[in-house]
Design an enzyme around this catalytic site. Structure first.
Site, PDB file in Angstrom:
ATOM      1  N   ARG A  69       0.841  -1.277  -0.094  1.00  0.00           N
ATOM      2  CA  ARG A  69      -0.036   0.071  -0.174  1.00  0.00           C
ATOM      3  C   ARG A  69       0.882   1.364  -0.080  1.00  0.00           C
ATOM      4  O   ARG A  69       0.344   2.260  -0.201  1.00  0.00           O
ATOM      5  CB  ARG A  69      -0.831   0.008   1.201  1.00  0.00           C
ATOM      6  N   GLU A 108      -3.982  -1.687  -2.960  1.00  0.00           N
ATOM      7  CA  GLU A 108      -4.722  -2.449  -1.904  1.00  0.00           C
ATOM      8  C   GLU A 108      -4.892  -3.907  -2.446  1.00  0.00           C
ATOM      9  O   GLU A 108      -4.970  -3.963  -3.685  1.00  0.00           O
ATOM     10  CB  GLU A 108      -6.070  -1.971  -1.425  1.00  0.00           C
ATOM     11  N   LEU A 109      -5.195  -4.814  -1.707  1.00  0.00           N
ATOM     12  CA  LEU A 109      -5.377  -6.029  -2.201  1.00  0.00           C
ATOM     13  C   LEU A 109      -6.691  -6.413  -2.606  1.00  0.00           C
ATOM     14  O   LEU A 109      -6.559  -7.305  -3.694  1.00  0.00           O
ATOM     15  CB  LEU A 109      -5.074  -7.194  -0.829  1.00  0.00           C
ATOM     16  N   LYS A 153       3.591 -20.141   6.860  1.00  0.00           N
ATOM     17  CA  LYS A 153       2.643 -20.631   7.827  1.00  0.00           C
ATOM     18  C   LYS A 153       2.193 -19.360   8.642  1.00  0.00           C
ATOM     19  O   LYS A 153       2.671 -18.445   8.499  1.00  0.00           O
ATOM     20  CB  LYS A 153       3.416 -21.527   8.732  1.00  0.00           C
ATOM     21  N   HIS A 180       6.826 -27.010  12.503  1.00  0.00           N
ATOM     22  CA  HIS A 180       8.401 -27.313  13.020  1.00  0.00           C
ATOM     23  C   HIS A 180       8.489 -28.683  13.596  1.00  0.00           C
ATOM     24  O   HIS A 180       9.316 -29.518  12.921  1.00  0.00           O
ATOM     25  CB  HIS A 180       9.006 -26.178  13.659  1.00  0.00           C
TER      26      HIS A 180
END
Length: 515
Positions: free
Chosen positions: A64, A106-107, A177, A269
């Protein structure tokens, strides 16, 4: 500028030359975050500095911020100068920076993604990147649906025919993750990604699997004759897997609270380490073969019948660490005073296979513990001491093979030896292998290896969805039990966890190793 053509004379098994990525563009979402600044951008430079990126490589940041290309290039330059593993060379940076671009938006902004599509197409023409795009989503999982939908709408997710040398360009998406917060959310997340990208194009990053010491587990077991015959219930008493941190939550409070140590570390992990330690030998070093064996192990993992005695959790309290007074978890900025999120988690697990039946695997992780360390310890059964008087072996413990993941990467073999002198006193000694002393080349950062694997399309170090779902099936009952169990036990900063964590092994007549 034409894209590079693969060498038709080089066989797939030829390891005399390093693997080099082909022409491609890497698009980084979340490029203003700490992960990009401290890990991803330096790793990209280090790959270029090692000659592992082609001239036809482009890097596009999407965020952004009201930046131009040169602003992003400046920020990347500063991050590289500060955090890169390899020495900074102006000529390497100059060549890399020629392919650096930035797209502001913006997404959920369709016009921004249309500009992104135009930008990568321009790089194809200017840099010869061949129409090959990798999208790195260094974002919270809740934003994934928006991004992958925009990638599909803008045509970026679907490769156009007509790549270099008659090949079809590729598309790959990289997901950080956590892969959900439970089984249901992981399945929902996978369904969203699967709508746009085929499973072979989805790379789920667990940076631990990129560490040289984790990959060395496979080499240690299967490239040697010495260890594998002992690697079973016939000789191993139990296995301890530890990931300890000496820091608190710091600036991650907003993310960490509600997630906790088990979801943050054990689900990915530590269960991945367990799978590598416990799996059978794969037929080959291929993604499908390795993943198949890991999935067999995760399918065979069993929880203790009584979760109240087979698990432990805690929260760090205020105390002293490293000569400084530190706040407790509930006193950290941004943490609710009534939070029940654990900062320490320990589990006792079984692996119900012929090799490991009856051998407990103890997993623990925590913040504000005694020191920063990650290790896997195979503790062997005690030898029957019929030959030596008890007084001569009173200081002899159980043999152990310790795989030091970080820091001081290497392997320690602990066994008994006679103490010099007139008596037959036997005491523990250690035989050490360390990467730093045995190899002249420094180990690359995990993200270097993983980013290169993404660009090459080599997936053995990336868990697939089946592994993710099996891990959640193991952890979900524990999380549900803890949610009904009230406040976690308190433990002092700088200690090795709550009393319940020590009792977890003491009930079985065992104790945690002191790393």
């Amino acid at each position: 500028m034409p894209g590079a053509v693969p060498n038709p004379l080089r066989g797939a098994l030829d390891r005399r030359l390093p693997r080099i990525a082909g022409p491609s563009v890497l698009v980084l979402f979340g490029v203003t975050g700490d992960l990009a600044r401290k890990k991803l951008l330096p790793a990209i430079y280090d790959l270029a500095n090692r000659g592992l990126l082609p001239p036809g490589f482009g890097l596009v940041g999407f965020a952004r911020r009201d930046w131009e290309d040169q602003d992003f290039a400046h920020e990347a330059h500063e991050a590289v100068r500060k955090y890169a593993r390899t020495p900074f060379r102006e000529d390497v940076w100059r060549q890399l920076s020629e392919g650096v671009r930035f797209v502001q938006g913006e997404l959920d902004d369709e016009e921004a993604f249309d500009r992104l599509a135009s930008t990568v197409h321009e790089l194809d023409a200017e840099r010869g990147t061949g129409g090959n795009y990798a999208f790195y989503l260094s974002l919270p999982p809740k934003l994934f649906p928006t991004v992958v939908t925009q990638l599909k709408r803008s045509g970026l997710a679907e490769p156009e025919p007509g790549g270099t040398a008659g090949t079809t360009p590729w598309r790959r998406v990289v997901i950080e993750k956590p892969f959900g917060h439970d089984l249901a959310s992981a399945q929902d997340l996978n369904a969203v990604v699967d709508e746009v990208f085929p499973p072979s194009s989805v790379f789920r990053i667990d940076h631990y699997l990129g560490k040289e010491t984790v990959q060395n587990i496979l080499a240690l077991r299967f490239a040697n004759t010495l260890f594998e015959p002992l690697w079973s219930r016939n000789y191993v008493d139990h296995v301890q897997i530890t990931m300890a941190e000496d820091i608190g939550v710091g600036g991650r409070a907003g993310y960490y609270d509600g997630i906790g140590a088990a979801r943050d570390v054990i689900q990915n992990h530590l269960l991945q380490l367990l799978a590598l330690v416990a799996m059978e030998e794969p037929l080959s070093y291929s993604a499908d073969a390795i993943r198949a064996e890991k999935e067999k192990v995760l399918s065979a993992v069993s929880l203790p019948e009584d979760l109240s005695t087979g698990t432990a959790r805690g929260q760090y309290a205020a105390g002293w660490q490293g000569g400084s007074k530190v706040p407790g978890y509930l006193e950290e900025e941004g943490i609710p005073s009534d939070s029940i999120t654990e900062t320490y988690a320990a589990l006792k697990l079984g692996v119900d296979t012929r090799r490991w039946s009856g051998v407990p695997f103890y997993l623990r992780t925590g913040k504000r513990l005694g020191r920063r360390v990650t290790e896997v310890a195979l503790v062997f059964q005690a030898a029957p001491q019929q030959m030596f008087p008890r007084s001569d072996v009173s200081e002899l413990g159980q043999n152990a093979l310790v795989l030091r993941i970080q820091p001081d990467e290497g392997v320690t073999l602990r066994f008994g030896s006679k103490v010099p002198g007139a008596s037959m006193e036997v005491r523990d000694v250690s035989m050490d292998f360390t990467y730093g002393q045995s190899f002249t080349e420094a180990s690359p950062e995990a993200y270097e290896r993983l980013l290169l694997d993404v660009l090459i399309g080599d997936p053995p170090l990336f868990p697939r969805q089946e592994e993710v779902e099996l891990s959640w099936q193991i952890l979900d009952p524990v999380e549900e039990h803890w949610a009904r169990s009230g406040q976690p036990d308190q433990y002092g900063a700088g200690t090795w966890g709550p009393e319940s964590g020590q009792a977890l092994l003491a009930r079985d007549g065992r104790h945690w190793r002191r790393p």
